[in-house]
Scaffold this motif. Structure first.
Motif, PDB file in Angstrom:
ATOM      1  N   LYS A 114      37.983  35.673  40.275  1.00 27.08           N
ATOM      2  CA  LYS A 114      39.109  35.204  41.071  1.00 27.08           C
ATOM      3  C   LYS A 114      40.201  36.262  41.162  1.00 27.08           C
ATOM      4  CE  LYS A 114      42.544  31.498  41.434  1.00 27.08           C
ATOM      5  NZ  LYS A 114      43.082  30.262  40.835  1.00 27.08           N
ATOM      6  N   GLU A 115      40.421  36.983  40.065  1.00 23.28           N
ATOM      7  CA  GLU A 115      41.461  38.015  40.037  1.00 23.28           C
ATOM      8  C   GLU A 115      41.160  39.125  41.042  1.00 23.28           C
ATOM      9  OE1 GLU A 115      43.504  41.152  36.874  1.00 23.28           O
ATOM     10  OE2 GLU A 115      42.319  39.446  36.147  1.00 23.28           O
ATOM     11  N   LEU A 116      39.883  39.517  41.124  1.00 27.60           N
ATOM     12  CA  LEU A 116      39.498  40.550  42.079  1.00 27.60           C
ATOM     13  C   LEU A 116      39.684  40.048  43.504  1.00 27.60           C
ATOM     14  CD1 LEU A 116      38.269  43.222  42.918  1.00 27.60           C
ATOM     15  CD2 LEU A 116      35.994  42.229  42.556  1.00 27.60           C
ATOM     16  N   MET A 117      39.313  38.805  43.745  1.00 28.13           N
ATOM     17  CA  MET A 117      39.487  38.230  45.076  1.00 28.13           C
ATOM     18  C   MET A 117      40.954  38.254  45.490  1.00 28.13           C
ATOM     19  SD  MET A 117      40.588  35.314  46.860  1.00 28.13           S
ATOM     20  CE  MET A 117      40.587  33.989  45.651  1.00 28.13           C
ATOM     21  N   GLU A 118      41.854  37.875  44.586  1.00 27.34           N
ATOM     22  CA  GLU A 118      43.276  37.866  44.886  1.00 27.34           C
ATOM     23  C   GLU A 118      43.804  39.283  45.105  1.00 27.34           C
ATOM     24  OE1 GLU A 118      44.878  35.793  41.562  1.00 27.34           O
ATOM     25  OE2 GLU A 118      44.485  33.790  42.394  1.00 27.34           O
ATOM     26  N   SER A 119      43.270  40.232  44.339  1.00 28.04           N
ATOM     27  CA  SER A 119      43.681  41.623  44.495  1.00 28.04           C
ATOM     28  C   SER A 119      43.260  42.177  45.848  1.00 28.04           C
ATOM     29  CB  SER A 119      43.079  42.474  43.371  1.00 28.04           C
ATOM     30  OG  SER A 119      43.521  43.811  43.461  1.00 28.04           O
ATOM     31  N   LEU A 120      42.059  41.791  46.274  1.00 23.68           N
ATOM     32  CA  LEU A 120      41.590  42.206  47.599  1.00 23.68           C
ATOM     33  C   LEU A 120      42.485  41.640  48.689  1.00 23.68           C
ATOM     34  CD1 LEU A 120      37.731  41.797  47.174  1.00 23.68           C
ATOM     35  CD2 LEU A 120      38.926  43.926  47.715  1.00 23.68           C
ATOM     36  N   GLN A 121      42.824  40.358  48.567  1.00 17.76           N
ATOM     37  CA  GLN A 121      43.686  39.715  49.558  1.00 17.76           C
ATOM     38  C   GLN A 121      45.051  40.408  49.631  1.00 17.76           C
ATOM     39  OE1 GLN A 121      43.597  35.545  48.299  1.00 17.76           O
ATOM     40  NE2 GLN A 121      42.455  35.046  50.167  1.00 17.76           N
ATOM     41  N   ASP A 122      45.583  40.754  48.459  1.00 16.79           N
ATOM     42  CA  ASP A 122      46.902  41.391  48.410  1.00 16.79           C
ATOM     43  C   ASP A 122      46.913  42.753  49.093  1.00 16.79           C
ATOM     44  OD1 ASP A 122      47.899  39.237  47.026  1.00 16.79           O
ATOM     45  OD2 ASP A 122      47.731  40.162  45.048  1.00 16.79           O
TER      46      ASP A 122
END
Length: 342
Positions: free
Chosen positions: A233-241
């Motif tokens: 989930k953290e990687l997904m949020e980082s990608l979105q950011d």
């Protein structure tokens, strides 16, 4: 007799001006006109006259001139990043996809400092075919090493089941050591001849993966992010950011922004602009009527301090609408593929 003389021209008998004239004939009217604008009257007259003398040259001579031109171009060390993509696009525009690929197959560099630089010259479909049977890590290394838009095109062509894993691996790439590049080179050598000087290279990372994702359609992007979220989930949020954000709107053309802003509720826009810098605020306000701009400024002033999270949410709403419109072809967003509208 004159026509016969024209047909006898070949690479050994052509003058430098005649070679330039052949290139000008290939560029097309608009590009050729832009080149002529930068020349002196004498140069225009000399080149224009030469263009009449090369009308009867053979396809073989034209190809030889192109080979010579791009061979010289490759030797120029100050051409800069993106030259390969530029050459590919110019040739495609001038000759059409099939003829351009034929020429590119002869002029691509035989060696490079990057193990897979030759891929920059290849069509995305050809690259996807080249790596389809390789390990996902090899696919990730290849795509991460390409120009972002080209990498996105390759990603689109690959099977959907592969896409989330490839984006995940690109996002987790950091400094790639010589042994990893050596392994990659060995894989590529099975496909084509390559000689390189291996060294540690900075490729990949979250920002690279995000930029590649910027060039994909929103439905594909959401599917990939959803899959990545299951495991990280953290990687997904980082990608979105790191993907297309509100500040990127400043790079888009006014006409697209005008179309976009007509679809945005004014209250949402007012809140989104509270967190924008002066340059972006001025650009967006310049895309609405003077009366609307004045109303927005007054509302912003009367609003007072607002929560950062509220501003960010409003900006996300604007970007969400923008990306939907870009996917539908209604507008063009700088940084999301650069499509030409017709």
């Amino acid at each position: 007799m004159k026509a016969a003389a024209m047909s006898e021209l070949d690479i050994t008998t052509l003058t430098g001006v005649q070679k330039a004239a052949i290139l000008m004939m290939l560029f097309g009217e608009k590009a050729a006109a832009n080149v002529l604008k930068s020349m002196s009257p004498h140069e225009v007259q000399e080149l224009g006259a030469a263009m009449y003398t090369v009308r009867g040259v053979s396809h073989e001579t034209v190809n030889a001139v192109l080979d010579e031109f791009f061979d010289g171009l490759r030797r120029q060390t100050d051409v800069g990043i993106g030259a390969n993509a530029y050459v590919r696009n110019v040739l495609t525009g001038a000759l059409g996809a099939d003829k351009a690929q034929s020429v590119l197959s002869r002029i691509t560099p035989a060696s490079s400092e990057r193990p897979i630089e030759i891929l920059d010259w290849m069509d995305p479909s050809a690259i996807s075919e080249l790596i389809i049977d390789e390990h996902p890590q090899i696919m990730a290394l290849v795509i991460a090493s390409l120009d972002y838009s080209q990498g996105a095109e390759v990603l689109k062509i690959l099977p959907e089941d592969f896409q989330p894993e490839i984006v995940r691996r690109i996002a987790n790439l950091q400094t790639v050591q010589p042994d990893a590049l050596r392994e990659l080179e060995e894989v590529m050598q099975r496909k084509f001849k390559a000689n390189t000087t291996l060294r540690a290279s900075q490729i990949g990372g979250v920002k690279a993966a995000a930029r590649i994702m910027n060039f994909t359609r929103q439905d594909m992007e959401q599917r990939i992010l959803k899959d990545i979220k299951k495991d990280d989930k953290e990687l997904m949020e980082s990608l979105q950011d790191n993907m297309f954000v509100f500040d990127n709107l400043i790079k888009s053309e006014d006409r697209s922004l005008q179309t976009l802003l007509r679809e945005i509720d004014q209250d949402v826009l007012i809140l989104a602009l509270k967190g924008a810098d002066d340059a972006l605020r001025d650009k967006l306000l310049g895309c609405v009527s003077s009366r609307a701009a004045q109303t927005i400024l007054e509302e912003m002033e009367n609003m007072g301090p607002v929560r950062l999270t509220a501003v960010q949410e409003a900006q996300k709403q604007v970007i969400s609408v923008a990306r939907q419109m870009a996917d539908a072809g209604t507008i063009t967003l700088a940084g999301r593929g650069g499509e030409q509208m017709v």
